[in-house]
Design an enzyme around this catalytic site. Structure first.
Site, PDB file in Angstrom:
ATOM      1  N   GLY A  46       0.835  -1.185   0.000  1.00 51.58           N
ATOM      2  CA  GLY A  46       0.000   0.000   0.000  1.00 51.58           C
ATOM      3  C   GLY A  46       0.871   1.237   0.000  1.00 51.58           C
ATOM      4  N   GLN A  51       3.198   9.953   1.346  1.00 50.49           N
ATOM      5  CA  GLN A  51       4.478   9.233   1.263  1.00 50.49           C
ATOM      6  C   GLN A  51       5.279   9.593   0.012  1.00 50.49           C
ATOM      7  OE1 GLN A  51       2.563   5.238   2.249  1.00 50.49           O
ATOM      8  NE2 GLN A  51       4.556   5.002   3.220  1.00 50.49           N
ATOM      9  N   CYS A  88       6.196  -0.374   6.944  1.00 52.32           N
ATOM     10  CA  CYS A  88       5.835   0.852   6.235  1.00 52.32           C
ATOM     11  C   CYS A  88       6.993   1.235   5.335  1.00 52.32           C
ATOM     12  CB  CYS A  88       5.572   1.961   7.256  1.00 52.32           C
ATOM     13  SG  CYS A  88       5.156   3.547   6.507  1.00 52.32           S
ATOM     14  N   LEU A  89       6.701   1.602   4.093  1.00 52.79           N
ATOM     15  CA  LEU A  89       7.773   1.974   3.164  1.00 52.79           C
ATOM     16  C   LEU A  89       8.529   3.204   3.640  1.00 52.79           C
ATOM     17  CD1 LEU A  89       5.955   1.337  -0.236  1.00 52.79           C
ATOM     18  CD2 LEU A  89       7.784  -0.018   0.786  1.00 52.79           C
ATOM     19  N   HIS A 130      -3.916   1.340   7.813  1.00 49.66           N
ATOM     20  CA  HIS A 130      -2.568   1.918   7.796  1.00 49.66           C
ATOM     21  C   HIS A 130      -2.527   3.146   6.880  1.00 49.66           C
ATOM     22  CE1 HIS A 130       1.975   1.407   7.774  1.00 49.66           C
ATOM     23  NE2 HIS A 130       1.793   2.185   6.723  1.00 49.66           N
ATOM     24  N   GLU A 131      -3.120   3.012   5.682  1.00 54.13           N
ATOM     25  CA  GLU A 131      -3.063   4.114   4.711  1.00 54.13           C
ATOM     26  C   GLU A 131      -3.938   5.285   5.138  1.00 54.13           C
ATOM     27  OE1 GLU A 131      -0.664   3.815   2.939  1.00 54.13           O
ATOM     28  OE2 GLU A 131      -0.441   1.638   2.870  1.00 54.13           O
ATOM     29  N   HIS A 134      -2.106   7.337   7.483  1.00 56.60           N
ATOM     30  CA  HIS A 134      -1.162   8.248   6.809  1.00 56.60           C
ATOM     31  C   HIS A 134      -1.845   9.562   6.432  1.00 56.60           C
ATOM     32  CE1 HIS A 134       2.715   6.335   6.289  1.00 56.60           C
ATOM     33  NE2 HIS A 134       2.191   5.222   5.790  1.00 56.60           N
TER      34      HIS A 134
HETATM   35 ZN    ZN Z   1       3.084   3.400   5.648  1.00 53.52          ZN
END
Ligand code: ZN
Length: 178
Positions: A46, A51, A88-89, A130-131, A134
């Site tokens: 995701g 991000q 998480c990226l 999670h998204e 963000h």
């Molecule tokens: Zn993340």
């Protein structure tokens, strides 16, 4: 079509609440495309617009071989929870057991402005929560209990990516990262 650099923890855009999308135009469709390509390249499960440095309420996912995107989401969470490692990226290489609701019903819009509802459980539910976090400037380490969060902060401080500015570390796609 463009893969964008993923912003890492410490970048202020990640802790800033994103703005609602108003115009469902060509720019928005390009944003969804850039997010999707960047996520697939990472690879991740995701990715949210902040991000890649864009403060709009848009995210994409790639869960169980299904690509999706959602704009201006509102979530309805189940009372029952799930446990599981989450990454998480924006935090390369870090995974922590993060509690989440087991199921979610997400309402929002697609890139053409049509209202859509997405129902998910387990990994999809985890990705959507999670998204959406963000978009509110909330990061997964904020969802950890105190002891684990302390451990995470220590690992972050000791990580190469936090101390250098060369954010091209690849991470494993297992159960995320998002
Ligand atoms: Zn993340």
């Amino acid at each position: 079509m463009a893969i964008q650099p993923v912003r890492l923890f410490g970048d202020p855009v990640l802790s800033t609440p994103a703005l609602a999308v108003v115009d469902y135009d060509k720019e928005l469709r390009k944003l969804v495309q850039d997010l999707t390509e960047t996520m697939l390249d990472a690879p991740g499960a995701g990715l949210a617009a902040p991000q890649i440095g864009v403060g709009l309420r848009v995210f994409v996912w790639d869960v169980d071989d299904e690509l999706g995107h959602l704009i201006n989401p509102t979530l309805d969470l189940s009372d029952d929870e799930q446990e599981g490692d989450e990454g998480c990226l924006s935090f390369p290489g870090l995974l922590y057991n993060t509690p989440r609701a087991m199921r979610v019903v997400a309402k929002g819009f697609n890139m053409f402005g049509d209202p859509i509802t997405v129902e998910g459980s387990e990994l999809l539910a985890r990705a959507i929560q999670h998204e959406t976090d963000h978009l509110d400037g909330i990061l997964f380490i904020d969802r950890l209990d105190t002891a684990l969060r302390k451990e995470a902060m220590k690992a972050i401080r000791e990580s190469e990516w936090f101390n250098e500015s060369a954010p091209t570390i690849k991470v494993s796609p297992h159960s995320g990262p998002f």
